[in-house]
Design a protein around this motif. Structure first.
Motif, PDB file in Angstrom:
ATOM      1  N   UNK A   6       0.878  -1.180   0.000  1.00  0.00           N
ATOM      2  CA  UNK A   6       0.000   0.000   0.000  1.00  0.00           C
ATOM      3  C   UNK A   6       0.913   1.228   0.000  1.00  0.00           C
ATOM      4  N   UNK A   7       0.839   2.016  -1.051  1.00  0.00           N
ATOM      5  CA  UNK A   7       1.613   3.256  -1.163  1.00  0.00           C
ATOM      6  C   UNK A   7       0.681   4.425  -0.856  1.00  0.00           C
ATOM      7  N   UNK A   8       0.953   5.109   0.268  1.00  0.00           N
ATOM      8  CA  UNK A   8       0.111   6.229   0.708  1.00  0.00           C
ATOM      9  C   UNK A   8       0.849   7.532   0.399  1.00  0.00           C
ATOM     10  N   UNK A   9       0.266   8.381  -0.425  1.00  0.00           N
ATOM     11  CA  UNK A   9       0.880   9.668  -0.777  1.00  0.00           C
ATOM     12  C   UNK A   9      -0.011  10.794  -0.243  1.00  0.00           C
ATOM     13  N   UNK A  26      -0.841   7.607  11.519  1.00  0.00           N
ATOM     14  CA  UNK A  26       0.525   7.946  11.106  1.00  0.00           C
ATOM     15  C   UNK A  26       1.520   7.621  12.214  1.00  0.00           C
ATOM     16  N   UNK A  27       1.124   7.887  13.451  1.00  0.00           N
ATOM     17  CA  UNK A  27       2.007   7.617  14.583  1.00  0.00           C
ATOM     18  C   UNK A  27       2.292   6.109  14.680  1.00  0.00           C
ATOM     19  N   UNK A  28       1.256   5.310  14.531  1.00  0.00           N
ATOM     20  CA  UNK A  28       1.422   3.856  14.570  1.00  0.00           C
ATOM     21  C   UNK A  28       2.367   3.397  13.459  1.00  0.00           C
ATOM     22  N   UNK A  29       2.152   3.897  12.267  1.00  0.00           N
ATOM     23  CA  UNK A  29       2.998   3.491  11.136  1.00  0.00           C
ATOM     24  C   UNK A  29       4.448   3.927  11.367  1.00  0.00           C
ATOM     25  N   UNK A  30       4.637   5.164  11.832  1.00  0.00           N
ATOM     26  CA  UNK A  30       5.995   5.682  12.058  1.00  0.00           C
ATOM     27  C   UNK A  30       6.727   4.826  13.084  1.00  0.00           C
ATOM     28  N   UNK A 249       2.806  -4.609   3.075  1.00  0.00           N
ATOM     29  CA  UNK A 249       3.970  -3.730   3.192  1.00  0.00           C
ATOM     30  C   UNK A 249       3.482  -2.327   2.853  1.00  0.00           C
ATOM     31  N   UNK A 250       4.088  -1.297   3.489  1.00  0.00           N
ATOM     32  CA  UNK A 250       3.527   0.053   3.369  1.00  0.00           C
ATOM     33  C   UNK A 250       4.633   1.068   3.083  1.00  0.00           C
ATOM     34  N   UNK A 251       4.326   2.018   2.205  1.00  0.00           N
ATOM     35  CA  UNK A 251       5.153   3.205   2.017  1.00  0.00           C
ATOM     36  C   UNK A 251       4.270   4.410   2.310  1.00  0.00           C
ATOM     37  N   UNK A 252       4.773   5.343   3.130  1.00  0.00           N
ATOM     38  CA  UNK A 252       4.084   6.617   3.334  1.00  0.00           C
ATOM     39  C   UNK A 252       5.043   7.716   2.902  1.00  0.00           C
ATOM     40  N   UNK A 253       4.552   8.624   2.056  1.00  0.00           N
ATOM     41  CA  UNK A 253       5.405   9.730   1.622  1.00  0.00           C
ATOM     42  C   UNK A 253       4.523  10.888   1.182  1.00  0.00           C
ATOM     43  N   UNK A 254       5.170  11.993   0.812  1.00  0.00           N
ATOM     44  CA  UNK A 254       4.442  13.049   0.116  1.00  0.00           C
ATOM     45  C   UNK A 254       5.134  13.267  -1.215  1.00  0.00           C
ATOM     46  N   UNK A 255       4.578  14.140  -2.033  1.00  0.00           N
ATOM     47  CA  UNK A 255       5.135  14.376  -3.360  1.00  0.00           C
ATOM     48  C   UNK A 255       6.089  15.565  -3.388  1.00  0.00           C
ATOM     49  N   UNK A 256       5.876  16.510  -2.481  1.00  0.00           N
ATOM     50  CA  UNK A 256       6.706  17.723  -2.382  1.00  0.00           C
ATOM     51  C   UNK A 256       6.425  18.350  -1.030  1.00  0.00           C
ATOM     52  N   UNK A 384       8.655   6.947   4.564  1.00  0.00           N
ATOM     53  CA  UNK A 384       8.567   5.886   5.563  1.00  0.00           C
ATOM     54  C   UNK A 384       8.293   4.568   4.860  1.00  0.00           C
ATOM     55  N   UNK A 385       9.055   3.521   5.205  1.00  0.00           N
ATOM     56  CA  UNK A 385       8.762   2.194   4.647  1.00  0.00           C
ATOM     57  C   UNK A 385       8.561   1.200   5.780  1.00  0.00           C
ATOM     58  N   UNK A 386       7.624   0.281   5.584  1.00  0.00           N
ATOM     59  CA  UNK A 386       7.348  -0.778   6.564  1.00  0.00           C
ATOM     60  C   UNK A 386       7.234  -2.097   5.802  1.00  0.00           C
ATOM     61  N   UNK A 387       8.105  -3.049   6.129  1.00  0.00           N
ATOM     62  CA  UNK A 387       8.058  -4.341   5.456  1.00  0.00           C
ATOM     63  C   UNK A 387       8.695  -4.334   4.080  1.00  0.00           C
TER      64      UNK A 387
END
Ligand SMILES: [Zn+2]
Length: 409
Positions: A6-9, A26-30, A249-256, A384-387
């Motif tokens: 899951x890629x969260x932008x 977000x806190x849990x994921x971080x 598996x998870x990625x959390x990011x922003x674009x800018x 942020x990456x998880x897994x």
């Protein structure tokens, strides 16, 4: 089998806002992942950045140059939505078609490969919600007549306009300022997670950027809480946060990022065409050096980029030195890639700190937030990456991270 990703932008989320976030999802994921600050691309504007995330490349490959640009082949301006006024000035129907359909069908580089194309060619299933760079192999008809069919991921949901399945989601565009687009994404995301029918889900949340343009960077806690609630909806659909991470598996990011707008300027260089929006501008000119020298006197212009006999030149206030780019995240690489884009102007202007260029309709975000420049505030993103492997240093490396996770490369 590798876990689905899951890629969260979260559009426009700055690293500092992410790092200080106290919102539960977000806190849990971080707490469960590995984190770093990463670099965006240039211009650090959403259509350019989302194309970089989806194709794993800078604009020299994906060819989307800016929010507003001169389409040499058709001798006209393309405007992806700097503001409603700018869209009207460029022609409402034309701009909507450019943004919704032609960015993917015509403007996106033919030699670029999207993550949806790469994964589905390998027999995997991809899903995308609302991300504006969506080119894929599956034909999707619109939900309203008179709009062209588009090619996207197998599972494709786009602002209620294209929906590969009936989910019962409410209309996306009801009231942006209270987060109706993220609420639509949450509804569709829950539907997809419940069915667990993807190897990659791109979950794009644009409402935070919208709020941050109005309120200024790092001020939109309410909007972030709504983005967080949309992510929590995905977790709930999996049975809870722990079950969510067991399954994905998870990625959390922003674009800018974003920076505060203290001054605005209309960039004018005489006879040459300027396309400007937010904190980046391009000049289409036969005399790049003369334009760059003229911009020495322009307070809104930060670093000005052009090429001379094939070599990159970076200039600011009369100084010509590639070391000007050293202070910017991935400055040299991003500058070179932006200028090598066949759709870019001959001169690229990164706004000076605190400055914003008005768009075609004279609109700006004075007192609020903006982005687009090479400066760190606009160009750094949380990653942020998880897994998965270590978080990448650039948004252009997310595609490769996901492909590697699925055993492709
Ligand atoms: Zn924005």
């Amino acid at each position: 089998m590798a876990k689905p990703v899951v890629l969260i932008v979260i559009d426009g989320l700055t690293p500092s806002m992410f790092e200080a976030a106290e919102t539960p999802a977000l806190k849990f994921l971080a707490e469960h992942g590995e984190y770093r600050r990463a670099a965006s691309t240039f211009p650090s504007l959403t259509p350019v950045c989302l194309s970089s995330i989806a194709t794993g490349a800078h604009p020299d490959v994906h060819e989307i140059p800016h929010l507003v640009w001169w389409y040499r082949m058709e001798q006209r301006i393309v405007e992806y939505g700097s503001s409603f006024g700018a869209v009207r000035a460029a022609g409402l129907a034309r701009s909507l078609r450019d943004t919704i359909v032609d960015l993917n069908a015509r403007h996106l580089g033919k030699n670029a490969q999207t993550v949806y194309e790469q994964l589905e060619d390998a027999g995997l299933t991809t899903a995308a919600i609302n991300i504006t760079c969506y080119r894929g192999r599956n034909r999707h008809l619109p939900t309203i007549p008179g709009v062209p069919a588009v090619y996207g991921p197998r599972q494709f949901f786009f602002y209620s306009l294209y929906e590969s399945d009936r989910t019962g989601a409410p209309l996306a565009i009801r009231n942006r300022s209270v987060g109706s687009i993220d609420a639509y994404a949450a509804y569709v995301g829950r539907w997809l997670v419940t069915r667990d029918a993807f190897d990659l889900l791109v979950f794009y949340l644009p409402d935070y950027d919208y709020a941050s343009h109005a309120a200024g960077p790092d001020m939109s806690h309410e909007a972030l809480a709504r983005s967080d609630a949309a992510i929590a909806t995905l977790m709930d659909a999996a049975g809870g946060p722990d079950e969510f991470l067991e399954r994905y598996a998870v990625v959390v990011c922003s674009d800018h990022g974003q920076s505060l707008v203290e001054h605005t300027a209309r960039l004018d260089v005489g006879g040459d065409l300027v396309t400007a929006s937010n904190r980046a501008a391009m000049v289409y000119t036969a005399n790049a050096r003369a334009v760059a020298e003229q911009l020495d006197r322009e307070p809104s212009a930060g670093v000005v980029l052009f090429r001379e006999e094939g070599a990159l030149i970076a200039r600011r206030d009369g100084d010509e030195d590639l070391a000007l780019l050293d202070a910017m995240p991935d400055g040299l690489g991003r500058a070179e890639a932006a200028l090598r884009n066949p759709n870019a102007g001959e001169v690229l202007v990164s706004a000076a700190p605190g400055w914003e260029f008005v768009d075609l309709a004279g609109r700006h975000h004075l007192g609020g937030g903006s982005h687009g420049s090479l400066e760190a505030a606009d160009s750094e993103v949380p990653m942020l990456t998880i897994g998965l492997d270590q978080p990448p240093t650039s948004i252009t490396q997310i595609k490769q991270l996901i492909a590697r996770h699925h055993g492709l490369d």
